[in-house]
Motif scaffolding. Structure first.
Motif, short mmCIF file in Angstrom:
data_model
loop_
_atom_site.label_atom_id
_atom_site.label_comp_id
_atom_site.label_asym_id
_atom_site.label_seq_id
_atom_site.Cartn_x
_atom_site.Cartn_y
_atom_site.Cartn_z
N LEU A 150 0.84 -1.19 0.00
CA LEU A 150 0.00 0.00 0.00
C LEU A 150 0.88 1.25 0.00
CD1 LEU A 150 -2.64 -1.03 2.69
CD2 LEU A 150 -2.55 -1.60 0.26
N VAL A 151 0.62 2.14 -0.95
CA VAL A 151 1.31 3.42 -0.99
C VAL A 151 0.32 4.47 -0.49
CG1 VAL A 151 2.56 5.07 -2.40
CG2 VAL A 151 2.66 2.63 -2.96
N GLY A 152 0.56 4.96 0.72
CA GLY A 152 -0.37 5.87 1.37
C GLY A 152 -1.12 5.17 2.48
N GLY A 168 -6.05 -12.74 5.26
CA GLY A 168 -4.84 -13.54 5.38
C GLY A 168 -3.70 -13.06 4.51
N MET A 169 -3.75 -11.81 4.06
CA MET A 169 -2.66 -11.27 3.26
C MET A 169 -1.60 -10.63 4.14
SD MET A 169 -4.60 -9.56 -0.04
CE MET A 169 -3.14 -9.74 -1.08
N ARG A 170 -0.37 -10.66 3.70
CA ARG A 170 0.69 -9.88 4.31
C ARG A 170 0.57 -8.46 3.76
NH1 ARG A 170 6.88 -9.94 2.31
NH2 ARG A 170 7.84 -8.68 3.98
N VAL A 171 0.65 -7.46 4.64
CA VAL A 171 0.44 -6.08 4.22
C VAL A 171 1.72 -5.28 4.42
CG1 VAL A 171 -0.93 -3.98 4.52
CG2 VAL A 171 -2.00 -6.23 4.87
N LEU A 172 2.27 -4.76 3.32
CA LEU A 172 3.39 -3.83 3.36
C LEU A 172 2.85 -2.42 3.13
CD1 LEU A 172 6.00 -5.70 1.13
CD2 LEU A 172 5.58 -5.96 3.59
N GLY A 173 3.50 -1.43 3.73
CA GLY A 173 3.03 -0.06 3.54
C GLY A 173 4.15 0.94 3.47
N PHE A 174 3.95 1.95 2.62
CA PHE A 174 4.90 3.07 2.56
C PHE A 174 4.13 4.37 2.73
CE2 PHE A 174 6.87 6.59 0.32
CZ PHE A 174 8.14 6.60 0.87
N ASP A 175 4.53 5.17 3.70
CA ASP A 175 3.98 6.50 3.91
C ASP A 175 4.88 7.21 4.91
OD1 ASP A 175 2.58 8.81 4.68
OD2 ASP A 175 0.63 7.87 4.31
N PRO A 176 5.69 8.17 4.45
CA PRO A 176 6.63 8.82 5.37
C PRO A 176 5.96 9.67 6.44
CG PRO A 176 6.65 9.91 3.23
CD PRO A 176 5.82 8.67 3.08
N CYS A 184 -0.90 -4.82 11.81
CA CYS A 184 -0.97 -5.63 10.59
C CYS A 184 -0.18 -5.04 9.43
CB CYS A 184 -2.44 -5.82 10.16
SG CYS A 184 -3.29 -4.30 9.67
N ILE A 185 0.28 -3.79 9.56
CA ILE A 185 1.03 -3.15 8.47
C ILE A 185 2.52 -3.18 8.78
CG2 ILE A 185 1.41 -1.02 7.17
CD1 ILE A 185 -1.45 -0.21 7.85
N GLU A 186 3.28 -3.70 7.84
CA GLU A 186 4.74 -3.72 7.94
C GLU A 186 5.28 -2.54 7.13
OE1 GLU A 186 8.45 -6.57 6.43
OE2 GLU A 186 6.43 -7.41 6.64
N ARG A 187 5.85 -1.56 7.81
CA ARG A 187 6.35 -0.36 7.12
C ARG A 187 7.64 -0.71 6.38
NH1 ARG A 187 5.64 5.34 8.35
NH2 ARG A 187 4.66 4.83 10.34
N VAL A 188 7.71 -0.37 5.09
CA VAL A 188 8.88 -0.69 4.28
C VAL A 188 9.22 0.50 3.38
CG1 VAL A 188 8.42 -3.17 4.24
CG2 VAL A 188 7.47 -1.71 2.43
N MET A 190 10.16 2.02 -0.52
CA MET A 190 9.49 1.80 -1.80
C MET A 190 10.09 0.63 -2.57
SD MET A 190 6.94 3.84 -2.06
CE MET A 190 6.58 3.58 -3.77
N GLU A 191 11.41 0.51 -2.52
CA GLU A 191 12.06 -0.57 -3.28
C GLU A 191 11.59 -1.94 -2.79
OE1 GLU A 191 13.57 2.11 -2.04
OE2 GLU A 191 13.90 3.08 -3.98
N THR A 192 11.46 -2.09 -1.47
CA THR A 192 10.97 -3.35 -0.92
C THR A 192 9.52 -3.59 -1.33
OG1 THR A 192 12.46 -3.14 0.97
CG2 THR A 192 10.59 -4.64 1.22
N LEU A 193 8.73 -2.53 -1.29
CA LEU A 193 7.32 -2.66 -1.66
C LEU A 193 7.17 -3.12 -3.10
CD1 LEU A 193 4.45 -0.41 -0.51
CD2 LEU A 193 4.62 -0.97 -2.93
#
Length: 307
Positions: A150-152, A168-176, A184-188, A190-193
């Protein structure tokens, strides 16, 4: 200029009754279903509003200059990219938004587009109506155990994240700028996302810095077959690059609710692409969200005027 009550200009042809009740001490002027910038400027010159509630069209420096009494521009929704915030700041005009008022509606629509892409809902519906039965040859995507990026991570992104986590999804997120995110959100970064996501959903505002965020380079950095969902702003995506990525198979499918130019032209190259599911920027258009956004837009404007 209108005499009597101070004027609220609405850049649309209606406002929820619950919002109008809050504005009973003001005159409400409507700009119509699809006002141009010139229409809005002309109405500002004629009525000198103290507030503008922005539903459709753009409110730029010329409109603000045409309304010397203008104190606040209030977005009927969360995205303020159609308001010239630099011009507003120069004139001491507050810009406010109904952040979160349509979060449930937009997050649900993003999930619907993700599911439509993963399960080939639109394509299979068309095939069935044409008399085909593809059970022996079709394989859809199972989302459980896969990763969505998720971006934002504002109200919409976080709500979407909770729904994805529930599946049951893994959730990655980017938002500075996001704080206090749910577990439930793993902050990463952009390259990882890009690298790890099986699906990517955009929930950020459009700014000069992130225009064309999804482009040939970033799409190439994604997993092959990634699903792209956009219920934010069309300018976040380089549409030519996305089309090329869909046709090459780098992007498995895309579900899009917003576009660089709206309404889309009849000749838009996305038309007819079976792996691109389209909707006409209606993610936040529900009966409930209409009331919530109208009420919040009115309350936000009145708060500025009465401070």
């Amino acid at each position: 200029m209108s005499a009597g009550k101070p004027v609220f200009l609405v850049t649309g042809n209606d406002l929820a009754a619950e919002a109008l009740a809050l504005l009973e001490n003001h005159e409400v002027i409507y700009a119509g279903r699809a006002p141009t910038e010139d229409d809005i400027v002309a109405l500002c010159q004629r009525h000198d509003p103290v507030a503008i509630i922005v539903r459709y069209g753009k409110v730029g420096a010329a409109a603000m200059a045409a309304a010397p009494s203008l104190k606040v521009v209030s977005k009927h929704g969360s995205g303020t990219d159609t308001i010239d915030q630099t011009a507003a700041a120069a004139r001491g005009i507050r810009v406010v938004a109904a952040a979160g008022a349509n979060a449930a509606a937009v997050a649900e629509h993003a999930l619907a587009l993700l599911l439509a892409c993963a399960k080939s809902v639109v394509v299979q519906n068309a095939r069935m109506h044409a008399g085909y039965w593809d059970k022996a040859t079709h394989k859809s995507v199972e989302l459980e155990g896969r990763t969505v990026g998720l971006v934002g991570l504002g109200a919409i992104g976080v709500r979407f994240a909770r729904m994805a986590d529930a599946m049951g999804m893994r959730v990655l997120g980017f938002d500075p700028y996001a704080k206090d995110l749910p577990a439930c959100i793993e902050r990463v970064d952009m390259e990882t996302l890009w690298r790890e996501s099986h699906a990517i959903s955009l929930h950020c505002p459009l700014t000069p810095d992130n225009a064309g965020l999804l482009n040939a380079r970033t799409l190439a950095a994604c997993r092959r077959g990634v699903i792209i969902v956009n219920t934010a702003r069309g300018g976040l995506i380089d549409e030519s690059a996305l089309l090329a990525a869909v046709r090459s198979g780098q992007v498995g499918s895309a579900g899009l609710d917003s576009f660089a130019v709206e309404p889309m032209a009849a000749s838009h190259p996305f038309h007819g692409e079976p792996r691109i599911t389209l909707s006409p920027h209606i993610g936040g258009v529900t009966a409930d969200a209409y009331v919530k956004m109208g009420v919040e837009a009115a309350k936000n404007a009145l708060a500025v005027l009465h401070r």
